[in-house]
Scaffold this active site. Structure first.
Site, mmCIF file in Angstrom:
data_model
loop_
_atom_site.group_PDB
_atom_site.id
_atom_site.type_symbol
_atom_site.label_atom_id
_atom_site.label_comp_id
_atom_site.label_asym_id
_atom_site.label_seq_id
_atom_site.Cartn_x
_atom_site.Cartn_y
_atom_site.Cartn_z
ATOM 1 N N HIS A 202 0.788 -1.230 0.000
ATOM 2 C CA HIS A 202 0.000 0.000 0.000
ATOM 3 C C HIS A 202 0.824 1.285 0.000
ATOM 4 C CE1 HIS A 202 -0.174 -0.395 4.727
ATOM 5 N NE2 HIS A 202 1.053 -0.449 4.246
ATOM 6 N N HIS A 203 2.147 1.195 -0.027
ATOM 7 C CA HIS A 203 2.975 2.398 -0.021
ATOM 8 C C HIS A 203 3.432 2.834 -1.410
ATOM 9 C CE1 HIS A 203 3.125 2.241 4.298
ATOM 10 N NE2 HIS A 203 3.797 1.102 4.319
ATOM 11 N N GLY A 204 3.349 1.952 -2.409
ATOM 12 C CA GLY A 204 3.870 2.273 -3.729
ATOM 13 C C GLY A 204 3.263 3.549 -4.296
ATOM 14 N N ASP B 249 -0.119 5.329 2.642
ATOM 15 C CA ASP B 249 0.040 6.628 2.000
ATOM 16 C C ASP B 249 -0.184 6.575 0.494
ATOM 17 O OD1 ASP B 249 2.352 5.065 1.996
ATOM 18 O OD2 ASP B 249 3.722 6.761 2.029
#
Length: 379
Positions: free
Chosen positions: A139-141, A181
């Site tokens: 979920h940070h990519g 993010d």
């Protein structure tokens, strides 16, 4: 992309791949540990994963990833895998070849396989059903760079795939110890995507403050170290479930990161795996389409047990009090070596699936912040 009808049998579908069995970010990296292969082996040892419910994840081609990622970044990622190295310019622009996002032999193929699973999940759920992809949850990519161990953002790609397959309103819930993010970046202004994140305060990437929740359908709940099962139950019952129910989603995507449990080295939260399983179960009946992803989780025993239990919950399986010998053999064969020391498992990490509950007092600040966010939803 592989075509399979995920709703025809009425049974949940598990998407996996053998690439995860021998792929590692490197001997020193937190993602050196086996995770998805452990879940596959443990679920099969328990008799929970018959061939009819297993689908091999395809590997997404770069062209399938441009709905979120830039062609320039995807080209750099493919080239880095081919060369086994990156230039200083690529490192600076795309955050490839850094300590968090190292160069390793499958650095495109591995994330492209989990992205392929998420894209496929949107197709499988066209007519409803339940899909589980423990390799997902990166979920940070970001569109033009790797970020926080995440080279691609498969939750974003999953939501985009659901949309291409006729889904309008999507609820995305994230219970990883770290704030999503990249997902917030993608959907923070989209009124048809509800995003709820429960994450540790002051933990990298240090985004997702309570005061950041006023944009679109985004609800961020940063929680202090020591979050226990009773506090998470309050969050589940007084924030997550009411918000999701009121939103009336056509699909739910749950990022079920396993790094919020006591044994995980990458957070200071103190949940048991019961807290995750209770959220998995509670969200399942709310929408006709349900996709559960993995995420963080860096203790091979705790993440393997938690994610296998998720699959059990999705299938209505009874969690055994003691694991049978074959399942204990899977967990007993795991090792957790690092650059400084070898970690030794506790006995219950080998012979059980369910943790003892880790309850405790509910802190005033948890009640206050939950009430503040819940009040936002009221007309």
């Amino acid at each position: 992309m592989q075509s399979v009808d995920g709703g025809a049998s009425g049974l949940p579908i598990f998407i996996g791949n053998e690439i995860y069995r021998h792929s590692s970010y490197g001997a020193w990296h937190p993602l050196r540990v086996p995770r998805v292969s452990t879940v596959m082996d443990l679920a099969r040892a328990l008799g929970w994963l018959p061939p009819a419910q297993f689908v091999t994840s395809p590997r997404a081609k770069p062209a399938a990833l441009t709905g979120f990622h830039t062609p320039r970044y995807l080209s750099a990622l493919v080239q880095a895998e081919h060369d086994g190295a990156v230039t200083d310019d690529v490192r600076a622009r795309h955050a490839l070849g850094t300590p968090s996002n190292p160069v390793f032999p499958e650095m495109y193929r591995r994330p492209a396989t989990s992205a392929g699973a998420s894209i496929l999940a949107g197709e499988l759920l066209r007519r409803g059903g339940v899909v589980y992809s423990p390799a997902g949850g990166t979920h940070h990519g970001m569109p033009d760079r790797a970020n926080g161990f995440c080279y691609l953002n498969d939750p974003v790609l999953a939501i985009q795939s659901l949309r291409r397959n006729g889904v309008g309103r999507v609820a995305y819930i994230d219970i990883d110890a770290h704030h999503p993010d990249g997902v917030e970046h993608a959907f923070e202004t989209d009124p048809d995507t509800l995003m709820i994140s429960v994450h540790e305060a002051n933990r990298w990437p240090r985004t997702g403050a309570l005061t950041d929740s006023g944009v679109g359908q985004v609800y961020n709940l940063p929680v202090a170290a020591g979050l226990n099962d009773d506090e998470m139950a309050l969050i589940r019952d007084e924030l997550i479930l009411p918000l999701v129910t009121a939103f009336q989603p056509e699909a739910i995507v749950l990022q079920c990161g396993a790094d919020a449990v006591t044994e995980d080295p990458q957070s200071r939260l103190t949940l048991s795996n019961n807290a995750h399983w209770a959220i998995v179960a509670a969200l399942k009946p709310i929408a006709p389409r349900y996709l559960v992803l993995g995420g963080g989780g860096y203790n091979p025993w705790s993440v393997g047990r938690l994610w296998t239990g998720v699959w059990g919950v999705l299938n209505g399986q009874q969690i055994p009090k003691a694991l049978p010998p074959a399942a204990q053999g899977v967990l007993g064969a795991l090792t957790w070596d690092g650059p400084l020391r070898r970690h030794h498992p506790q006995a219950h990490w080998i012979n059980t699936l369910r943790d003892h509950p880790r309850g405790g007092p509910i802190r005033d600040e948890i009640r206050r912040d939950v009430a503040q966010l819940a009040k936002r939803q009221q007309p």
